[in-house]
Design a protein around this motif. Structure first.
Motif, PDB file in Angstrom:
ATOM      1  N   UNK A  86      45.591 -23.019   9.099  1.00 12.57           N
ATOM      2  CA  UNK A  86      45.122 -23.696   8.027  1.00 12.57           C
ATOM      3  C   UNK A  86      46.255 -24.944   7.817  1.00 12.57           C
ATOM      4  N   UNK A  87      47.043 -23.931   7.155  1.00 11.27           N
ATOM      5  CA  UNK A  87      48.191 -24.349   6.874  1.00 11.27           C
ATOM      6  C   UNK A  87      48.379 -26.031   7.257  1.00 11.27           C
ATOM      7  N   UNK A  88      48.775 -25.770   8.937  1.00 11.46           N
ATOM      8  CA  UNK A  88      48.596 -26.886   9.409  1.00 11.46           C
ATOM      9  C   UNK A  88      48.647 -27.996   9.391  1.00 11.46           C
ATOM     10  N   UNK A  89      47.294 -27.250  10.213  1.00  7.75           N
ATOM     11  CA  UNK A  89      46.002 -28.377  10.531  1.00  7.75           C
ATOM     12  C   UNK A  89      45.532 -29.746   9.030  1.00  7.75           C
ATOM     13  N   UNK A  90      45.561 -28.484   8.751  1.00  9.57           N
ATOM     14  CA  UNK A  90      44.232 -28.752   6.955  1.00  9.57           C
ATOM     15  C   UNK A  90      45.035 -28.523   5.832  1.00  9.57           C
TER      16      UNK A  90
END
Length: 304
Positions: free
Chosen positions: A115-119
Motif C-alpha cells: 500500500x505504501x507504493x501503490x496508494x
C-alpha cells in the motif's frame, strides 16, 4: 476520526467477526463428505447466486460492467478468492492448521508494504507497532503458547506466505476498482470468476450423491449468504468509506479471535492464558491502528 471512517472500521470489524464462524461452518459441511475446495467453491458460487437475485430485484443495471471491469474482477477473483484459498488449504496439507493460520495472517505485513507504493500510504511507527502487535497476537491466539503445534518445512512455509500475500492483496485490488464500480457489481463478478477458477480443484457435483438433510442446506445457505455476501459486502463497504487497505487487514484479524471463542463454546476446545493474551493483543492492534495520534508520532514516517 470522521463518521465515515468510523462506520468503515465498524463494517470491516463486523465482516471479520462473521468470518470467525467460517471454521464451524466448514467443519459442518466437510462432515458430509465435502473437501475444503468444495466448500470454497460453494461459498462464492452460492454467494454469487444470492447476489444475482438481489441485483435483479433491486436494479438490473447493477449487472452492467465494461471490459476493463471484467478484467479487474477476474484478477480479484483469481487472486483474492481462488489463489488465497488454494494456497491456504495447500499450506494446511503441508504444515498444520495452526501454522497455516499464522502464515495466512502475515497479510497485514504485505498489505502495509504494498500500500505504501501503490496508494502512498504513510508508513508510521504507529502502523509498525500495530502490525507487530497484531501478528504476535495471532501467533499466541493460534498456538496457545505451545510451539509444538507448529510444523514447518520450506515448501509449506513458501505456500503459507503466498496465502498471506494473496489475502493481503484483497483490499488493495478492491480499493482500486471501487473507485469506478458499484461494490455489489464488483463482488458478483469477483465471485463468478473465483468460483470458475477454483472449480479446477473442486468437485461440487458430488452433493447429488450424498445423503443431505436440513442442517447441510442451512449451513450451505449460511456460508453463501452470510459468510460470503454479507461478510465481503461489509468489507467492501468499509473500504468504500475510506479505510486504508493496510488498516483493513489488521482490523479483519478479529476473525481469528472470534473463531477461537466459537471453538471454545461449540467444540469445547480449551483456552489458556496465552490464547487470552493473544486475543487482547489483536484487539489492542485493532484499536491502536485507528488512533489519530499517540505521543505526537502519527505523522513521523519510518522510511520513504
Amino acid at each position: 476520526m470522521d463518521k465515515n471512517l468510523k462506520l468503515g472500521a465498524l463494517s470491516i470489524l463486523m465482516a471479520g467477526s462473521l468470518w470467525g464462524f467460517l471454521g464451524l461452518t466448514c467443519k459442518t459441511l466437510t462432515s458430509y463428505g465435502l473437501t475444503s475446495f468444495d466448500v470454497s467453491f460453494f461459498r462464492i458460487f452460492v454467494g454469487a447466486l444470492f447476489l444475482l437475485l438481489y441485483m435483479v430485484i433491486k436494479d438490473i443495471k447493477l449487472l452492467r460492467i465494461d471490459r476493463k471491469g471484467l478484467i479487474f474482477t477476474a484478477i480479484a477473483g483469481l487472486v483474492s478468492q481462488s489463489l488465497a484459498n488454494g494456497f491456504y488449504f495447500a499450506s494446511i496439507e503441508r504444515t498444520s492448521i495452526t501454522t497455516a493460520v499464522i502464515l495466512l495472517y502475515t497479510a497485514p505485513i504485505f498489505t502495509n508494504i504494498i500500500s505504501k507504493f501503490i496508494y502512498q500510504e504513510v508508513f508510521t511507527k504507529l502502523k509498525v507497532v500495530a502490525v507487530i502487535l497484531c501478528f504476535s497476537g495471532v501467533f499466541l491466539t493460534a498456538t496457545g503458547g505451545d510451539l509444538n503445534t507448529l510444523k514447518l518445512n520450506f515448501l509449506g512455509l513458501l505456500i503459507g506466505l503466498a496465502s498471506g500475500l494473496t489475502f493481503g492483496l484483497m483490499p488493495i485490488l478492491n480499493k482500486f476498482i471501487l473507485e469506478k464500480y458499484n461494490p455489489w457489481t464488483i463482488l458478483f463478478y469477483s465471485f463468478l470468476w473465483g468460483s470458475f477458477f477454483i472449480l479446477l480443484l473442486a468437485r461440487p457435483l458430488k452433493i447429488f450423491s450424498l445423503n443431505l438433510d436440513f442442517k447441510f442446506w442451512f449451513a450451505l445457505v449460511f456460508l453463501g449468504l452470510v459468510l460470503a455476501v454479507i461478510g465481503y459486502g461489509l468489507y467492501l463497504k468499509g473500504l468504500k468509506f475510506g479505510v486504508e487497505p493496510s488498516k483493513a487487514t489488521i482490523i479483519s484479524t478479529v476473525e481469528i479471535v472470534v473463531s477461537v471463542i466459537v471453538a471454545y463454546f461449540v467444540f469445547k476446545e480449551s483456552i489458556n492464558i496465552y490464547n487470552i493474551l493473544g486475543i487482547l493483543m489483536v484487539a489492542a492492534s485493532v484499536i491502536l491502528i485507528q488512533e489519530r495520534k499517540i505521543i505526537g508520532d502519527k505523522q513521523k514516517v519510518l522510511a520513504k
